[in-house]
Design an enzyme around this catalytic site. Structure first.
Site, PDB file in Angstrom:
ATOM      1  N   CYS A   1     -68.273 -42.715  -7.116  1.00 55.92           N
ATOM      2  CA  CYS A   1     -68.274 -42.536  -8.570  1.00 55.92           C
ATOM      3  C   CYS A   1     -67.147 -41.627  -9.039  1.00 55.92           C
ATOM      4  O   CYS A   1     -66.954 -41.450 -10.236  1.00 55.92           O
ATOM      5  CB  CYS A   1     -69.625 -42.021  -9.053  1.00 55.92           C
TER       6      CYS A   1
ATOM      7  N   HIS B   1     -71.925 -46.530 -17.472  1.00 56.34           N
ATOM      8  CA  HIS B   1     -71.326 -46.059 -16.231  1.00 56.34           C
ATOM      9  C   HIS B   1     -70.717 -47.207 -15.426  1.00 56.34           C
ATOM     10  O   HIS B   1     -71.167 -47.503 -14.327  1.00 56.34           O
ATOM     11  CB  HIS B   1     -72.401 -45.320 -15.420  1.00 56.34           C
TER      12      HIS B   1
END
Lengths: 403, 143
Positions: free
Chosen positions: A84, A350
């Protein structure tokens, strides 16, 4: 050019996060990239380097495919994947090239197209049981360990990270975690680029479907599509550009990437804290910025339980005081240090590769005073944080130009 | 590697589901412990992640400890019965392990942080030859 000179964000852009069945990954990356170039008043032909961050198509030559849409100028391309923290790593790749004196200007883009996968990291297929038991893998397992020896899926891992904080500190429980989601969903109603823009009451957050207690559905981030980009420029080059470009440029006062150092429990449960604290402390030291100076923070709220811990990890509250801090409204947009005024991962979305660039877009846009309805008044300095399990953490501190 | 207890030489056997669970009269966990710094690992390491030393010994871990953190998983991986309690347990005398809390209803009211637990085993799967895979979890124990 000295490697002590700052690097600047000259241009930045992001697509709205959401679901784009009619576009592909490269369409999204091209839209953000051209937006960042236009925003900076520069052209692809002026870029000395391109870094493209994408996790799910990490071996797909995303940067080179993107050049076919923007301009094949023969510059070095780096395709980057780092969980991430992929987007933040792409930005740092360009920054290091500038610091090393190999480039004066570069483009960093993060992109992901996840489609409708449900919430992040949940509902993956379990390993199928063997017909005849045979030991396999590093643990010599004969059946799948997921769900038998605890959970390693993200909603549960981050739930456990939050509950560990509750174990170590008073005044932290389900309600404090739920308040994080209440805040970020509320914030997102002001952000036209957010995937979701709907406010929920605390009761609605707490009574939505339990995914991994204490994380309910509204406390888990969605999956989605999107892209964000920044154009970085050296201090030396910026000084040659027109004053309006210099005025809108945003200074990168710190750019730090860390991995997780060994800690007692991190072999069985990822430690998302130590590397975040290390990155934040290094960023504060390099920039000379104190946490109390921050006008806004965009941090990695992949799950509500994670955000609460990061108040403490990023030194936004008193040590151990994250529960009390949210109880008194500290991270709300009108609070002590506004956190995730974009809506955060929980509501803005996201798309993994884009996330670490999009939070730089968000902070930079506030520092320029161009954030519209969601503008944090007179923002001068902000911090952006991402963390990927495994683990990798990026922290950037940005400051407005002062011109 | 893992011990197997067999009713006879040729019939179905019980096998621990992971190598670091040892069966027998008193099932227990073992870890690879760094001889230089004492850091422990359930899988094999080329060098210690904490200190870089390369010598390890196998040591038995305690069967009792306390719950350091937990979650109750409602939306589980496909094929995994839910809800269930996943927890990280601090073992008495050192070592930290992740597994399920078992023999208790998966309800937040039943689990407390710091709760005392002890290791318990159960059969979790059977293969086509009738061999049984034995898993471990932790059940509440008196303080």
């Amino acid at each position: 050019m000295s490697n002590q000179d700052p690097v600047w964000i000259l241009g930045t852009s992001m697509t709205k996060f959401g679901r784009y069945a009619d576009k592909d990954l490269i369409d999204l990356a091209a839209e953000a990239s051209l937006g960042a170039l236009d925003d900076g008043g520069v052209a692809m032909g002026e870029m000395d380097i391109l870094a493209a961050g994408c996790l799910y198509e990490a071996n797909g030559g995303v940067g080179q495919r993107l050049q076919k849409q923007l301009g094949q100028t023969g510059i070095p391309v780096y395709n980057v994947a780092n969980a991430c923290a992929t987007g933040a790593t792409a930005v740092r790749t360009v920054m290091m090239a500038i610091k090393a004196g190999e480039a004066q200007m570069g483009l960093a883009v993060g992109v992901e197209q996840m489609g409708k996968m449900g919430m992040l990291g949940a509902d993956r297929a379990a390993r199928s049981d063997k017909q005849v038991f045979e030991r396999k893998g590093r643990f010599g397992s004969v059946v799948g360990v997921e769900g038998r020896l605890g959970t390693n899926m993200m909603p549960g891992v981050f739930a456990q990270a939050g509950m560990e904080y509750a174990y170590e500190n008073d005044g932290v429980g389900f309600e404090q975690f739920a308040k994080v989601a209440q805040k970020n969903h509320e914030h997102s109603t002001l952000n036209p680029l957010a995937q979701y823009r709907k406010a929920f009451t605390l009761d609605e957050v707490m009574s939505s479907e339990v995914i991994a207690y204490p994380n309910t559905l509204l406390m888990c981030c969605p999956t989605g599509d999107g892209s964000a980009a920044v154009v970085l420029v050296s201090d030396e080059k910026l000084k040659t550009l027109p004053r309006e470009q210099q005025r809108r440029a945003v200074k990168v006062s710190a750019s730090v990437l860390t991995s997780d150092p060994w800690t007692e429990g991190c072999q069985v449960q990822p430690d998302v804290n130590t590397l975040t604290r290390n990155a934040a402390d290094a960023a504060y030291e390099v920039s000379g910025v104190d946490p109390a100076d921050l006008d806004l923070v965009e941090l990695h709220d992949c799950f509500a339980t994670a955000e609460l811990r990061h108040y403490d990890n990023l030194r936004l509250c008193e040590p151990g005081g994250a529960g009390e801090w949210i109880d008194k409204g500290g991270p709300w947009r009108d609070g002590e240090i506004p956190v995730n005024v974009s809506g955060g991962l929980l509501s803005k979305g996201h798309p993994i590769g884009a996330t670490g660039v999009a939070n730089l877009f968000e902070v930079a846009t506030h520092l320029r005073g161009e954030a519209g309805d969601r503008q944090v008044p007179d923002a001068k300095v902000g911090l952006a944080h991402v963390i990927g399990l495994g683990s990798s953490c990026g922290v950037h501190i940005l400051e407005r130009s002062g011109l | 590697m893992g011990e197997q207890t067999a009713p006879d030489e040729t019939g179905p056997k019980q096998i621990s589901m992971v190598e670091y669970l040892k069966l027998g009269d008193e099932p227990h966990l073992v870890a690879n412990v760094c001889e230089a710094c004492g850091a422990s690992y359930f899988d094999r390491r080329n060098a210690c992640a904490a200190c870089g030393a390369r010598e390890f010994s196998t040591e038995r871990l305690a069967n009792t400890g306390e719950v350091r953190t937990f979650t109750i998983v409602h939306r589980a991986a496909r094929g995994v019965p839910a809800p269930y309690i996943s927890a990280v347990v601090d073992l008495d005398g050192g070592g930290r392990v992740k597994s399920n809390i078992i023999n208790i209803e998966p309800n937040p009211a039943n689990v407390t942080l710091g709760m005392r637990v002890r290791l318990a085993t159960y059969v979790t799967a059977t293969d086509d030859d009738g061999n049984e895979a034995v898993a471990f979890g932790y059940e509440p124990a008196a303080a």
